[in-house]
Motif scaffolding. Structure first.
Motif, short mmCIF file in Angstrom:
data_model
loop_
_atom_site.label_atom_id
_atom_site.label_comp_id
_atom_site.label_asym_id
_atom_site.label_seq_id
_atom_site.Cartn_x
_atom_site.Cartn_y
_atom_site.Cartn_z
N LEU A 149 32.42 44.35 37.44
CA LEU A 149 33.27 43.88 38.55
C LEU A 149 33.65 45.04 39.46
N VAL A 150 33.48 44.80 40.75
CA VAL A 150 33.84 45.79 41.77
C VAL A 150 34.74 45.10 42.78
N LYS A 151 35.81 45.75 43.19
CA LYS A 151 36.65 45.19 44.25
C LYS A 151 36.96 46.26 45.28
N LEU A 201 42.48 34.62 41.20
CA LEU A 201 43.31 34.66 42.40
C LEU A 201 42.64 35.48 43.49
N ASN A 202 41.66 36.25 43.13
CA ASN A 202 41.09 37.24 44.02
C ASN A 202 39.60 37.32 43.71
N SER A 203 38.77 37.34 44.72
CA SER A 203 37.33 37.38 44.48
C SER A 203 36.85 38.83 44.40
N PRO A 204 35.94 39.12 43.48
CA PRO A 204 35.42 40.49 43.44
C PRO A 204 34.43 40.73 44.58
N THR A 205 34.25 41.99 44.93
CA THR A 205 33.24 42.32 45.95
C THR A 205 31.86 42.13 45.33
N SER A 206 31.73 42.49 44.05
CA SER A 206 30.48 42.22 43.34
C SER A 206 30.77 42.13 41.84
N GLY A 237 44.01 50.16 39.33
CA GLY A 237 43.17 48.97 39.49
C GLY A 237 43.47 47.88 38.47
N LYS A 238 44.48 48.08 37.63
CA LYS A 238 44.74 47.11 36.55
C LYS A 238 45.21 45.76 37.08
N SER A 239 46.09 45.77 38.09
CA SER A 239 46.56 44.48 38.63
C SER A 239 45.45 43.77 39.40
N THR A 240 44.62 44.55 40.08
CA THR A 240 43.49 43.95 40.80
C THR A 240 42.54 43.28 39.80
N LEU A 241 42.29 43.98 38.69
CA LEU A 241 41.41 43.41 37.66
C LEU A 241 42.01 42.11 37.13
#
Lengths: 270, 385
Positions: A9-11, A56-61, A45-49
């Motif tokens: 996962l990349v954001k 709630l949030n789409s990954p970039t890839s 990056g823990k909350s983003t993960l």
């Protein structure tokens, strides 16, 4: 098949050249009934993960599969249904609706569903009993303590018997005594079979989980697995004993600065 | 707990915002209701008044001759052969499409008779219809019955007639039942007798010279009625007394148009108030909407909550706006008309329309804020906390 599979996962936020990469290719798998804590400094990056895993949030890839279903192949509304039926969220600031009573807050996930009124109420009351707030269903959030508000938030998260419970700094706003009560509750739920993923700064809280993922600058730098064969980390009794002796054994490892690779030996053995 | 419960609870909590939306809609709806009710009440009032002006349609025989008479003055003294209409033909007037609007039909037979050596016009009329056709007539004495005449004021003066006298004409002797007070019209010069008496005196049994129609023109275009009567009576020429009819309709139409434009503007402003308030409300609720989305509410669920809130306020505003509009009309009506006790029409269609207008305005103005709310990124919304 893994219950949850996180694959590279990349954001990234913002457009080039001001792109900020919050998560840089994280992969791991999680089994049903596991309790994982995610630790890291602010901005690691823990909350983003967590938000990506909470749909709630789409990954970039990258890919994110739950029971083989590719969550980011689902449409927006299907993802909302997935959140409502399969996920429970506990937020740092409780995020209760101030004008709804405790019971109504717990009932909220059902407002969008088609269950019968009596069934909804029975499930909400059961959830309040599980978090020890059966007597306070008619209070407003402002009329109960911070710890009780967190319990309401947990009751709301588990009311629909979700497959996974996500908790983002669930004790961030609580004192140490209340923190232990809440962590006891989360551990207890996990022992009843609730798969739990928790983001925390607090190493004491992380100790409750059978496994800790440490993030730094968007990378997964450590995957500490404390599970024993056939189990999921320490028992609640063992954790309580360790926590109660924290003052004599010294503090839990700090998360700021350099990460400790594991708990201090004396803690492990003590 | 349902989406409706969430909406209702939120309304109770955000009373000020709800009150703003409510007031915006009430002002819009009540203005429209007040304008429409005022127009209806005034139209009704003006029509009632104009109906008292008597006949507004004339039916005369078709003729190839041009009139040599203007304003009661006969030029040249040439008497053309008078044409007539069969009296029974008049029954056809009651069969036209707008027959419900025909208040009175007054047949009239005209002919010259000699009284005391002077030629005088004798008019036979149906005195039963006089209250509608000549409401301004005030007789000194009685209206005539069989073998009696009513004398116009000038005719009575010139012929030296007074009530109770007898008057001889065409070998018959008739009694003067009364004298008309001066009207200022041609009626002052004429002797009036009941239609059958005059017809037999003039030897025109079953025939009439002309007919007057009093049409109640509330909701009927007078031109259409003229057309309908012309078709029913092909042998007659039917004319509207246009000055009266057209004048009143044009005045009302102008007023109506101004009122509709004003209503539209006020309703538009009311809609804007709703839009701005609902936008503010949605912004205020960013965090809450974020929570809803995070725990699995669909976009459509968020829209339903907001539109349900708007719908509830709109429905209440529709009912209140209708009642307030009626009250406003009652309050301002005396400034528009000197008539006392004009009835304010209570129209169920208008009440339904007011409710519909409030719902339309409230929901239309809330669709954009609801869409904004539904499109909110839950992650962003929660971060706003």
């Amino acid at each position: 098949m893994d219950f949850i599979q996180v694959d590279n996962l990349v954001k990234q936020y913002g457009d080039s050249p001001a792109t900020v990469t919050a998560v840089r290719g994280i992969s791991f798998a999680m089994q049903r009934g596991e309790f994982i804590s995610i630790m890291g400094e602010s901005g690691s990056g823990k909350s983003t993960l967590l938000s990506m895993m909470g749909a709630l949030n789409s990954p970039t890839s990258g890919k994110y599969l739950v029971e083989g279903i590719d969550i980011y192949n689902l449409g927006q509304e299907e993802r909302a249904d997935f959140r409502r039926k399969s996920l429970g969220f506990v937020f740092q600031s409780f995020h209760l609706i101030p004008y709804l009573t405790v019971l109504e807050n717990v009932l909220l996930p059902f407002a969008a569903g088609k269950e019968k009124r009596a069934k909804k109420r029975a499930l909400a009351e059961e959830a309040l009993i599980r978090v020890g707030l059966a007597e306070k269903g008619d209070r407003l959030p402002a009329q109960i303590s911070g710890g009780e508000q967190e319990r309401v938030a947990i009751a709301r998260a588990i009311v629909n018997h979700p497959s996974i419970l996500f908790a983002d700094e669930p004790t961030g706003n609580l004192d140490s005594k209340t923190t232990r009560e809440i962590m006891d509750l989360l551990k207890h739920l996990n022992e009843e079979g609730m798969t739990t993923l928790m983001v925390t700064h607090n190493p004491e809280c992380a100790y409750y989980a059978g496994r800790t993922l440490r993030l730094s600058d968007g990378f997964l730098i450590e995957d500490e697995d404390r599970r024993r064969e056939g189990g999921n980390g320490r028992s609640l009794g063992e954790i309580r004993a360790r926590v109660s002796r924290a003052e004599t054994l010294g503090p839990f490892p700090a998360v700021h600065g350099r990460f400790s690779r594991s708990m201090p030996r004396e803690a492990e053995e003590g | 707990m349902t989406l409706k419960d969430v909406a209702l609870k939120n309304l109770r909590r955000r009373k000020t915002k709800a009150a703003f939306v409510f007031i915006g809609l009430v002002v819009g709806v009540s203005s429209v209701v007040a304008f429409i009710t005022l127009i209806e009440a005034l139209t009704h009032d003006i029509n009632t008044k104009l109906e008292q002006y008597g006949a507004n349609i004339l039916i005369v025989p078709k003729t190839e001759n041009l009139s040599l008479n203007y304003g009661g003055m006969a030029i040249g003294g040439v008497m053309y052969e008078m044409q007539e209409i069969q009296q029974k033909e008049l029954r056809k007037i009651r069969t036209i499409k707008n027959s419900a609007n025909v208040a009175a039909v007054g047949p009239m037979v005209l002919g010259a008779v000699e009284v005391n050596g002077k030629k005088v016009l004798l008019a036979g009329m149906d005195f039963g219809e006089i209250p509608q056709l000549r409401p301004w007539w005030i007789p000194q004495g009685q209206f005539p019955v069989k073998e009696q005449v009513l004398a116009g004021s000038e005719a009575a003066r010139i012929l030296g007639l007074s009530p109770g006298n007898t008057v001889a004409m065409n070998d018959r002797t008739l009694q003067v039942s009364g004298i008309l007070e001066r009207t200022g019209s041609q009626d002052d010069q004429i002797l009036f007798a009941p239609l059958p008496t005059a017809q037999s005196l003039l030897g025109k049994e079953g025939r009439i010279s002309m007919a007057e129609v009093a049409a109640l023109c509330h909701g009927c275009p007078i031109e259409d009625m003229v057309e309908q009567i012309s078709q029913a009576l092909p042998g007659a020429q039917v004319m509207a007394i246009k000055q009266v009819v057209k004048g009143r309709m044009e005045a009302l139409d102008h007023f109506r148009r101004v009122a509709y434009v004003l209503s539209g503007i006020v309703a538009f402003v009311g809609g804007l108030v709703v839009l701005v308030t609902m936008m503010g409300s949605v912004r205020e609720r960013t965090a809450e909407i974020g929570i809803f989305r995070a725990i699995g509410f669909r976009k459509s669920h968020i829209m339903r909550i907001i539109l349900f809130e708007a719908g509830i306020i709109s429905a209440l505003a529709g009912i209140s706006g209708y009642l307030l509009g009626l009250g406003t009309t009652k309050a301002v009506l005396p400034f528009f008309s000197e008539s006392q006790g004009i009835a304010i029409p209570v129209d169920p269609a208008l009440a339904g329309g007011a409710l519909g207008l409030a719902l339309l305005l409230g929901l239309l103005a809330s669709i954009y804020p609801a869409l904004l709310a539904a499109r909110m990124d839950p992650q962003e919304a929660l971060r706003a906390l």
